[in-house]
Scaffold this motif. Sequence first.
Motif, PDB file in Angstrom:
ATOM      1  N   ARG A 694       0.876  -1.175   0.000  1.00 19.70           N
ATOM      2  CA  ARG A 694       0.000   0.000   0.000  1.00 19.70           C
ATOM      3  C   ARG A 694       0.915   1.227   0.000  1.00 19.70           C
ATOM      4  O   ARG A 694       1.365   1.673   1.053  1.00 19.70           O
ATOM      5  CB  ARG A 694      -0.907  -0.009   1.231  1.00 19.70           C
ATOM      6  N   ARG A 695       1.203   1.725  -1.209  1.00 22.54           N
ATOM      7  CA  ARG A 695       2.139   2.841  -1.327  1.00 22.54           C
ATOM      8  C   ARG A 695       1.588   3.890  -2.283  1.00 22.54           C
ATOM      9  O   ARG A 695       0.897   3.557  -3.251  1.00 22.54           O
ATOM     10  CB  ARG A 695       3.496   2.355  -1.841  1.00 22.54           C
ATOM     11  N   VAL A 696       1.945   5.157  -1.987  1.00 27.56           N
ATOM     12  CA  VAL A 696       1.688   6.280  -2.895  1.00 27.56           C
ATOM     13  C   VAL A 696       3.040   6.930  -3.165  1.00 27.56           C
ATOM     14  O   VAL A 696       3.777   7.270  -2.219  1.00 27.56           O
ATOM     15  CB  VAL A 696       0.702   7.294  -2.292  1.00 27.56           C
ATOM     16  N   ILE A 697       3.380   7.069  -4.463  1.00 23.82           N
ATOM     17  CA  ILE A 697       4.681   7.613  -4.860  1.00 23.82           C
ATOM     18  C   ILE A 697       4.449   8.924  -5.602  1.00 23.82           C
ATOM     19  O   ILE A 697       3.641   8.978  -6.536  1.00 23.82           O
ATOM     20  CB  ILE A 697       5.438   6.623  -5.764  1.00 23.82           C
ATOM     21  N   LEU A 698       5.154   9.984  -5.190  1.00 26.81           N
ATOM     22  CA  LEU A 698       5.071  11.287  -5.849  1.00 26.81           C
ATOM     23  C   LEU A 698       6.414  11.531  -6.549  1.00 26.81           C
ATOM     24  O   LEU A 698       7.470  11.542  -5.903  1.00 26.81           O
ATOM     25  CB  LEU A 698       4.780  12.393  -4.826  1.00 26.81           C
ATOM     26  N   ARG A 699       6.385  11.690  -7.877  1.00 29.20           N
ATOM     27  CA  ARG A 699       7.588  11.896  -8.678  1.00 29.20           C
ATOM     28  C   ARG A 699       7.543  13.295  -9.301  1.00 29.20           C
ATOM     29  O   ARG A 699       6.462  13.806  -9.618  1.00 29.20           O
ATOM     30  CB  ARG A 699       7.695  10.861  -9.802  1.00 29.20           C
ATOM     31  N   ALA A 700       8.728  13.890  -9.511  1.00 25.21           N
ATOM     32  CA  ALA A 700       8.823  15.163 -10.208  1.00 25.21           C
ATOM     33  C   ALA A 700      10.135  15.185 -10.972  1.00 25.21           C
ATOM     34  O   ALA A 700      11.198  14.858 -10.418  1.00 25.21           O
ATOM     35  CB  ALA A 700       8.765  16.347  -9.226  1.00 25.21           C
ATOM     36  N   ALA A 701      10.069  15.520 -12.275  1.00 24.99           N
ATOM     37  CA  ALA A 701      11.261  15.535 -13.115  1.00 24.99           C
ATOM     38  C   ALA A 701      11.023  16.511 -14.254  1.00 24.99           C
ATOM     39  O   ALA A 701       9.887  16.796 -14.637  1.00 24.99           O
ATOM     40  CB  ALA A 701      11.568  14.145 -13.652  1.00 24.99           C
ATOM     41  N   ARG A 702      12.115  17.023 -14.794  1.00 19.24           N
ATOM     42  CA  ARG A 702      12.005  17.972 -15.907  1.00 19.24           C
ATOM     43  C   ARG A 702      11.716  17.207 -17.186  1.00 19.24           C
ATOM     44  O   ARG A 702      12.263  16.128 -17.432  1.00 19.24           O
ATOM     45  CB  ARG A 702      13.306  18.761 -16.041  1.00 19.24           C
ATOM     46  N   ASP A 703      10.867  17.791 -18.048  1.00 23.80           N
ATOM     47  CA  ASP A 703      10.511  17.204 -19.326  1.00 23.80           C
ATOM     48  C   ASP A 703      10.532  18.316 -20.369  1.00 23.80           C
ATOM     49  O   ASP A 703       9.505  18.914 -20.694  1.00 23.80           O
ATOM     50  CB  ASP A 703       9.123  16.556 -19.237  1.00 23.80           C
ATOM     51  N   GLY A 704      11.716  18.621 -20.884  1.00 23.54           N
ATOM     52  CA  GLY A 704      11.851  19.714 -21.848  1.00 23.54           C
ATOM     53  C   GLY A 704      11.627  21.049 -21.159  1.00 23.54           C
ATOM     54  O   GLY A 704      12.285  21.408 -20.169  1.00 23.54           O
ATOM     55  N   GLY A 705      10.673  21.812 -21.698  1.00 19.36           N
ATOM     56  CA  GLY A 705      10.357  23.118 -21.118  1.00 19.36           C
ATOM     57  C   GLY A 705       9.306  23.031 -20.037  1.00 19.36           C
ATOM     58  O   GLY A 705       8.773  24.071 -19.618  1.00 19.36           O
ATOM     59  N   MET A 706       8.976  21.833 -19.593  1.00 19.39           N
ATOM     60  CA  MET A 706       7.962  21.634 -18.563  1.00 19.39           C
ATOM     61  C   MET A 706       8.544  20.776 -17.441  1.00 19.39           C
ATOM     62  O   MET A 706       9.556  20.078 -17.610  1.00 19.39           O
ATOM     63  CB  MET A 706       6.735  20.932 -19.143  1.00 19.39           C
ATOM     64  N   VAL A 707       7.903  20.837 -16.306  1.00 22.41           N
ATOM     65  CA  VAL A 707       8.192  19.912 -15.204  1.00 22.41           C
ATOM     66  C   VAL A 707       6.980  18.995 -15.047  1.00 22.41           C
ATOM     67  O   VAL A 707       5.852  19.481 -14.947  1.00 22.41           O
ATOM     68  CB  VAL A 707       8.498  20.655 -13.898  1.00 22.41           C
ATOM     69  N   ARG A 708       7.240  17.683 -15.055  1.00 24.00           N
ATOM     70  CA  ARG A 708       6.155  16.696 -14.971  1.00 24.00           C
ATOM     71  C   ARG A 708       6.077  16.147 -13.552  1.00 24.00           C
ATOM     72  O   ARG A 708       7.052  15.634 -13.014  1.00 24.00           O
ATOM     73  CB  ARG A 708       6.392  15.545 -15.950  1.00 24.00           C
ATOM     74  N   ILE A 709       4.894  16.291 -12.928  1.00 21.73           N
ATOM     75  CA  ILE A 709       4.642  15.777 -11.573  1.00 21.73           C
ATOM     76  C   ILE A 709       3.683  14.595 -11.711  1.00 21.73           C
ATOM     77  O   ILE A 709       2.645  14.709 -12.399  1.00 21.73           O
ATOM     78  CB  ILE A 709       4.045  16.853 -10.647  1.00 21.73           C
ATOM     79  N   ALA A 710       4.012  13.455 -11.078  1.00 25.43           N
ATOM     80  CA  ALA A 710       3.184  12.234 -11.169  1.00 25.43           C
ATOM     81  C   ALA A 710       2.867  11.729  -9.777  1.00 25.43           C
ATOM     82  O   ALA A 710       3.731  11.714  -8.898  1.00 25.43           O
ATOM     83  CB  ALA A 710       3.905  11.153 -11.963  1.00 25.43           C
ATOM     84  N   VAL A 711       1.619  11.318  -9.574  1.00 26.38           N
ATOM     85  CA  VAL A 711       1.176  10.689  -8.322  1.00 26.38           C
ATOM     86  C   VAL A 711       0.713   9.281  -8.661  1.00 26.38           C
ATOM     87  O   VAL A 711      -0.269   9.098  -9.384  1.00 26.38           O
ATOM     88  CB  VAL A 711       0.044  11.495  -7.656  1.00 26.38           C
ATOM     89  N   GLU A 712       1.441   8.261  -8.144  1.00 26.36           N
ATOM     90  CA  GLU A 712       1.131   6.855  -8.433  1.00 26.36           C
ATOM     91  C   GLU A 712       0.640   6.169  -7.167  1.00 26.36           C
ATOM     92  O   GLU A 712       1.074   6.508  -6.064  1.00 26.36           O
ATOM     93  CB  GLU A 712       2.365   6.111  -8.952  1.00 26.36           C
ATOM     94  N   ASP A 713      -0.239   5.173  -7.353  1.00 24.73           N
ATOM     95  CA  ASP A 713      -0.661   4.354  -6.219  1.00 24.73           C
ATOM     96  C   ASP A 713      -0.687   2.897  -6.650  1.00 24.73           C
ATOM     97  O   ASP A 713      -0.683   2.578  -7.845  1.00 24.73           O
ATOM     98  CB  ASP A 713      -2.037   4.779  -5.695  1.00 24.73           C
ATOM     99  N   THR A 714      -0.693   1.997  -5.682  1.00 24.91           N
ATOM    100  CA  THR A 714      -0.717   0.546  -5.940  1.00 24.91           C
ATOM    101  C   THR A 714      -2.102  -0.033  -5.695  1.00 24.91           C
ATOM    102  O   THR A 714      -2.260  -1.191  -5.331  1.00 24.91           O
ATOM    103  CB  THR A 714       0.309  -0.173  -5.044  1.00 24.91           C
TER     104      THR A 714
END
Length: 776
Positions: A694-714
Amino acid sequence: MKKSLGASLAVGMAGLQFLAILLVVFSSYVTSERALIRHARDLLRDVGINTIEHSKGFLSPAQGAAELAAQLAQNRVIASHDTPVLEQLLFQQLKMAPQFAGLYYGREDGTFVMVMRSPDGRAEYRSKIISIENGKRRVELIWRDATFAEVGRQLDPTDTYDPRDRPWYVKACKERRTIWTDPYIFFSSQQPGITLAAPVLHENGRVRGAVGVDIEISMISEFLSRLNIGQHGRALIINHNGDVIAHPDASLIKTRSADGTLRFADIRELGDPIARAAFGPLALAGALPVQQETPSQFDYQGASYVSTIMPVISDKLPWTIAVYAPENDFTGVLKKNRTLNIWLAVLVAGLTGLIGLALADYIHRPVRAFAVRTALISQGELDPDAPLPRTYKELGRANDALVQQIVARRKTEREYGQTFNMSSRGMAQIQPDSGRFIRVNARICEMTGYSARDLTQMRLRDLFHPDDPTFVGAIFNTDDSDFAVNREIRCIRKDGSTIWITLNEILIRDEHGKPLHAVLTMDDITQNKRAETQILQLNRDLSHLARGKTMSQMAAGLAHELNQPLTAIAQNADTALLILNEQPDGPPPALHDLRTILAEIEGQSLRAGEIIRALRGFISKDEGGSTALDLAPLIEQTLRLVQAEATEARVGLQTLLDPDLPPVRGNRVQVAQVIVNLLRNAIEALAPDPAADRRVILRAARDGGMVRIAVEDTGPGIAPGINLFSQFETTKSDGMGLGLSICRSIVEANGGTLWHETLPGRGSRFLFTLPVHAHG
């Protein structure tokens, strides 16, 4: 299918003749065949009994010779200890019994005298004498001719044979009676044989030795090969353990073991495939030997066979006599005769059929004329009032009734046809089994864009929209006499456009309840459907506007009510910090944690006020100001807000942030609200799920001229058919369906995009982008 009366009369007369002849032929054949099969079984039983008696007669002299030698030695009529005299006695007995392979006597001290037919061709007979003198063992071989004259002699120091270790000696001495061994392949002659042994006793009952007789049983196979069992029948002898010890083809009964020694072939591996098919299954099932005579029939490669298995010969000889023969050997001639009789029956039936055809044509001529007249009247080419040709009285009465029915039917068809063709509704007749059009009117052609010819080449389901269920055809065979269909459905016109229709359909049956055809009517309701859709959309828009206004009022009221206590909290925390800082020597060390807590209270109360003001501004269409944001501390603050909910739901929170994450441009409070909402959705999705991970993962990384934020769950993922970003659509029982819709609007207002991805296996991933802040 309609049948001709004339042909029926001809075929009936010839068929009766043919069936009568066949009945006689087959009844005679069946009775004769049964008698021959019984005769065949009797013959097989006689062969079995004959084989049993022959085997007994073949082996009886051996038993008498062994028992006689044992009695003579036991009663000292001959000196069993006198080796030369004993050798000569055994030689005479062997010479008188051609079925004997050897006779021998083993003593209790290990000495041994044996006379056998010589296997090496050096002489006709060979004796083997084992003597023990002064503890020394001596083995001597003596070759003799038919007059007992010596031909040669030699010692064999390598021979280790001891009669006391042999099964025949051990069994005879143990049971103290005449015994038979199981058949085996003799080592010297390589021929099948059996050993009979009898014990020799002292006056006090102690064993002095044992007399043995080796009997070659290959002569039994020769006897079986001479038996005439039909043309292709065979008899064989099976031992109680399944070994085939006698067969007309003696080469089939011997096979080699894994160690290279010869042994008898088992019935299940015998080189006679017919015998395997007949008796192998019984051996496999453990049903051999049988307790009583067992006849049976079986098939092999399309041929039928009869077989018989006899009970064992005796307790001493547990052998089973098995016999089989093809049925054709006994019934072949009868079958050929039956075929000839059938051809004769066909010939007679053909001749009588020709005669019957001529007679039927004469009888059928008035009927044929009546049928032609009826067809002409039905087609309208002949007036029903035209005079009737000469015919039978019964046909005349039938003609009157038929003419009345034709006139009534024409009137009904004319009225129905006018109604069908001139109807303002689409009408059609379709086949009940396939749904294919039989007849259509002009209105259906106008509605669908197809011609009448096109539609008669199509089925009703061909008009339906592919996304609508197909229901016509299979259900027309129902037994419900009141069957009817009444529903709305979409149709595809010839030009590819879609229309809505109402379909009404009833099933027409004949007097026996069999479906004849279905009658359907169609009405175009496309305009009505469009009006209904527009009204429904207007209702939704009004409901949305009402909810939006309600939310604006609620947000304004909440912001007004909450700002005052939050301001008081901030001021109180600031006053407490001021008091602590005004201490002359600074605050005591014990109060450092209190100072930290007060600073946190002040910061969070101020931040709560900012969130409320931002939410109020968003609802009131106030986009707010965009500034450069550092995502790392913002993400850390949002995690603190949801940490309590995650702990309660037993969900682990994890962040994977790019260490070189650049600043982004956006409204700080609005971006924080999006992240909080996505995290809470993920936690709520995992709360009821029993998964161990039971995990929630928050990722953030640069994607060209944008920053991509992702929220994942299991968690279990998103159910299919849910439009996640539509207003008022939700997967939660108590949700309003506004969270993701507002989040998408916030992200887009800040120059980014929000979307959802399904993870392989389990879980969901929500992603959004924000533009990188440009320095300038």
